[in-house]
Enzyme design. Structure first.
Site, mmCIF file in Angstrom:
data_model
loop_
_atom_site.group_PDB
_atom_site.id
_atom_site.type_symbol
_atom_site.label_atom_id
_atom_site.label_comp_id
_atom_site.label_asym_id
_atom_site.label_seq_id
_atom_site.Cartn_x
_atom_site.Cartn_y
_atom_site.Cartn_z
ATOM 1 N N SER A 51 -34.451 -12.327 58.963
ATOM 2 C CA SER A 51 -34.757 -11.155 58.147
ATOM 3 C C SER A 51 -36.265 -11.086 57.872
ATOM 4 O O SER A 51 -37.058 -11.065 58.798
ATOM 5 C CB SER A 51 -33.928 -11.210 56.859
ATOM 6 O OG SER A 51 -33.935 -9.994 56.187
ATOM 7 N N ASP A 80 -26.646 -3.931 62.476
ATOM 8 C CA ASP A 80 -27.250 -4.542 61.293
ATOM 9 C C ASP A 80 -27.894 -3.454 60.447
ATOM 10 O O ASP A 80 -28.661 -2.621 60.942
ATOM 11 C CB ASP A 80 -28.298 -5.564 61.746
ATOM 12 C CG ASP A 80 -28.909 -6.355 60.606
ATOM 13 O OD1 ASP A 80 -28.596 -6.094 59.429
ATOM 14 O OD2 ASP A 80 -29.725 -7.248 60.896
ATOM 15 N N HIS A 85 -25.703 -9.528 59.206
ATOM 16 C CA HIS A 85 -27.137 -9.771 59.083
ATOM 17 C C HIS A 85 -27.391 -11.269 59.176
ATOM 18 O O HIS A 85 -26.946 -12.042 58.334
ATOM 19 C CB HIS A 85 -27.615 -9.233 57.741
ATOM 20 C CG HIS A 85 -29.086 -9.359 57.516
ATOM 21 N ND1 HIS A 85 -30.025 -8.790 58.332
ATOM 22 C CD2 HIS A 85 -29.786 -9.997 56.528
ATOM 23 C CE1 HIS A 85 -31.239 -9.056 57.874
ATOM 24 N NE2 HIS A 85 -31.121 -9.788 56.788
#
Length: 541
Positions: free
Chosen positions: A226, A449, A478
């Site tokens: 991320s 995602d 994710h």
């Protein structure tokens, strides 16, 4: 990072205001900051890391050892104020035919998340071959945990009780939230002082190079998830010669014009699609949850729950915003789907206890949640220009909310302090490397995602020549590295253990959807703890 072309088109004349910022080239190697990084890395290499117990981190196995690395607060003044970053490590087990490959450093994202517990993944089956070859290293980035922690408000005031979450907020409600955002920004300046400006992605990347040196590594092996992909990409731009292997798991779009205002708009749009995926799954299992056999019927149940919680918060603690925060987790991870569906079903059938258990405030985690939220806000606000006129935010998000109501306004309230930010804004680094300047890197991405839409992976691949993209098709969880997809895991393991992948970009079939059942007690507890860490602070405001 807390989104998609199709929904933009559906919005018709959706206007996404161009910011006045521009891309900044990588800093000059002769700049004060670059010299400061080199000096700090030299000092760290000479000193190393002295590991001891991790008593302050809680009840952890003795194989996990902790230490600190010293970095300058301001790299332009490396002899000025210095801060210490906490580091954790479990040494490679050397089991089987493992060949020692040094340290693998991990960052879980955020901004504001700690990686201190990362080395414990070596006990999981999917990580054991990697843990045999690598020392697994986690750390708390600057501002996080005990690494010169940031704070923007008294943690005792973090949870403000049940809150509404209007999909079409009134002018008076917007005015109230603008006032809160201004007060929060002032609180960050008051509690953090002049240090506030130094909590940036650029400095996170510089800190990573000092950590590399302290670990005794000539070149860095790094895996970021991320937000960790963003400052990992900044690192690759600043220090391409220091890279050994890099994994970008669920990539943030690094295009300077996207950081961060437009990335958050894109994210809100993408969550609408993922919210629909969840509702379709629930409808497919109407025999279990009784929430309706169409996605539209499930949506009506959700709206009914919101209305009931507006009239009477569950247990006096959970209102519509807390319900939305719980269901947002289902947008991040599909293994949350059974729990989220069961909680909504139970509430609509007259049992509010599961909702209160999972979505109610966790006051024991208030300090951690407040700190995480402060770092998130500081880094994103410092990193880039943001619109400073509320009318721009209102116009763009009012248009977006017509087609993506689920997450749009919540994302606004989370990021709105950046409109009134008291510290200087930077211009994002123009992330890119020349062909051949960087060893092969690996990008992992799920097509659906929502937190980091797939376009970010495509943009990162374009900017890092030679990168290999592994795509999980028709899936939306994710963070997919060493998770539920054997095809993805095999490529991750091969890259880390054997080096550059042959054959170029690859796609994998989606992992299996979750089964429609109530998680066991241990899973429920883990989900609750994770939800509090991920979104507790964001939905408290």
């Amino acid at each position: 990072m807390r989104a998609a072309a199709v929904l933009r088109s559906a919005a018709g004349a959706l206007s996404l205001t161009l910011l006045t910022g521009f891309a900044t080239a990588p800093p000059d190697p002769g700049s004060p900051e670059s010299r400061g990084v080199a000096l700090a890395a030299q000092r760290a290499a000479a000193k190393g890391i002295r590991y001891g117990s991790c008593a302050a981190e809680g009840d952890l196995p003795g194989s996990l050892r902790c230490g600190t690395v010293t970095v300058p607060l301001d790299y332009a003044h490396p002899d000025g104020r210095r801060i210490k970053l906490t580091v954790s490590r479990i040494k490679g087990t050397g089991k089987g035919d493992a060949v020692r490959q040094g340290a693998l450093v991990y960052n879980p994202g955020g901004p504001g998340a700690s990686g201190m517990y990362f080395p414990l993944v070596g006990y999981l089956p999917a990580w054991q071959r990697i843990a045999a070859a690598y020392d697994l290293v986690g750390y708390a980035p600057r501002g996080v945990g005990r690494s010169a922690p940031l704070s923007c408000e008294d943690p005792k005031r973090l949870f403000k009780g049940p809150r509404p979450a209007p999909a079409q907020p009134s002018a008076s409600y917007k005015k109230e939230r603008v006032a809160e955002a201004k007060a929060y920004a002032r609180g960050c300046a008051r509690r953090s002082g002049s240090a506030l400006r130094y909590y940036t992605s650029l400095n996170n990347a510089r800190d990573l190079d000092v950590l590399r040196a302290a670990l005794g590594e000539r070149r860095l092996t790094f895996m970021g998830a991320s937000y960790g992909t963003y400052f990992g990409a900044v690192y690759a731009t600043l220090f391409p010669g220091h890279v050994r292997r890099m994994v970008f798991d669920s990539a943030v779009n690094p295009a300077p014009e996207q950081v961060w205002y437009h990335n958050n708009l894109d994210q809100s749009a993408a969550f609408e699609r993922r919210w629909a995926d969840f509702r379709e799954w629930v409808a497919d299992h109407d025999d279990v949850y009784g929430l309706g056999d169409t996605a539209a019927a499930v949506l009506r149940g959700y709206e009914q729950a919101r209305a009931q919680l507006t009239a009477e918060p569950a247990g006096g603690k959970v209102g519509p915003a807390q319900l939305q925060g719980l269901l947002l987790q289902a947008g991040y991870y599909d293994d949350y789907w059974p729990m989220a569906a069961q909680v909504l079903s139970a509430y609509l059938k007259g049992d509010p206890k599961p909702l209160v258990e999972h979505a109610g405030p966790n006051r024991e985690a208030a300090v951690e949640a407040e700190n995480s939220n402060a770092v998130y806000t500081a880094v994103e606000c410092n990193d880039a220009p943001w619109p400073t006129d509320w009318r721009v935010w209102d116009r763009d998000n009012t248009a977006l909310a017509r087609v993506a109501p689920f997450e749009t306004w919540d994302n606004v309230w989370t990021n709105l302090p950046c409109a009134y930010w008291p510290a200087p804004r930077q211009h994002p680094v123009d992330v890119r490397t020349a062909p051949g300047a960087l060893p092969q890197t690996l990008i992992l991405a799920a097509e659906r995602d929502a937190a980091t839409p797939y376009t970010g992976a495509l943009e990162l691949r374009r900017r890092l020549p030679g990168a290999v993209l592994v795509t999980e098709r028709d899936a939306g969880s994710h963070g997919i590295g060493a998770a539920d997809n054997p095809c993805v895991n095999a490529r991750l393991e091969s890259y880390l253990l054997d080096g550059p992948l042959r054959g170029g970009n690859t796609s994998c079939a989606p992992h299996a959807e979750p089964k429609p059942q109530l998680p066991d007690a241990d899973t429920r507890a883990a989900h609750k703890a994770h939800a509090q860490q991920e979104t507790g602070a964001l939905h408290a405001r």
